[in-house]
Enzyme design. Structure first.
Site, PDB file in Angstrom:
ATOM      1  N   HIS A   1     -50.302  40.630 -25.740  1.00 33.08           N
ATOM      2  CA  HIS A   1     -49.331  41.538 -25.146  1.00 33.08           C
ATOM      3  C   HIS A   1     -48.704  40.253 -24.279  1.00 33.08           C
ATOM      4  CE1 HIS A   1     -52.260  41.003 -21.694  1.00 33.08           C
ATOM      5  NE2 HIS A   1     -53.207  41.165 -22.632  1.00 33.08           N
ATOM      6  N   GLY A   2     -47.804  40.965 -23.515  1.00 38.25           N
ATOM      7  CA  GLY A   2     -46.749  39.550 -22.938  1.00 38.25           C
ATOM      8  C   GLY A   2     -47.447  38.694 -22.223  1.00 38.25           C
TER       9      GLY A   2
END
Length: 174
Positions: A17-18
């Site tokens: 994820h980010g």
């Protein structure tokens, strides 16, 4: 014997994820992110979403556990500077039990459900997780809680001990 360089093994039920893509990959200067999960390797939608989250210039591969073990010991992959992402502590344990070398395992988030106990604001565990963490701890592996590299490191073993989920044994020496 030289094997691929694992710059970090991270347990995070969200996988890529980010925060992982932007922070860890950049700080660790990896050239590969290996998402190691039997379930995700069989799920084309999740594989596609994970690949879309990859940072520019870094190759992302989604592979089952046994394939990870094969490539770890395959000299063709010794040049990899890898970030290994697994969904749960048991998968990390399996990789280490089968010869994957790490000194530290980073724990990002483990999702909560009714069968799990919250131990931090982002980590919940069940007995299988506690057993896997105990095994990793007994191998001398540091269990590091940090969302991103700049966060202050917290010791998961200390947290589990304070919550009464494990006793503070001396580490086994094999």
């Amino acid at each position: 014997m030289v094997n691929m360089e694992i710059r970090l093994m991270r347990i995070d039920s969200r996988l890529l994820h980010g925060q992982v893509a932007t922070n860890w990959a950049k700080v660790l200067k990896v050239d590969r992110i290996l998402v190691v999960s039997d379930q995700v390797a069989r799920d084309n939608i999740r594989k596609t979403l994970i690949r879309q989250a990859s940072p520019p210039g870094i190759k992302v591969h989604v592979i089952p556990l046994m394939k990870m073990l094969r490539i770890y010991f395959d000299p063709r992959f010794n040049s990899f500077k890898a970030l290994i992402l697994v969904e749960n502590p048991r998968d990390a344990q399996i990789l280490v039990q089968n010869g994957t070398h790490v000194d530290l395992v980073n724990i990002g988030a483990l999702s909560f459900n009714s069968s799990r106990k919250m131990v931090t604001d982002t980590i919940s565990v069940d007995q299988t997780d506690v057993d896997a963490f105990t095994w990793l701890h007994d191998q001398g592996i540091k269990l590091d809680i940090r969302k991103v590299s700049g966060d202050t490191s917290k010791d998961l073993w200390k947290v589990l001990t304070e919550k009464g989920l494990v006793e503070q044994p001396s580490r086994k020496v094999d």
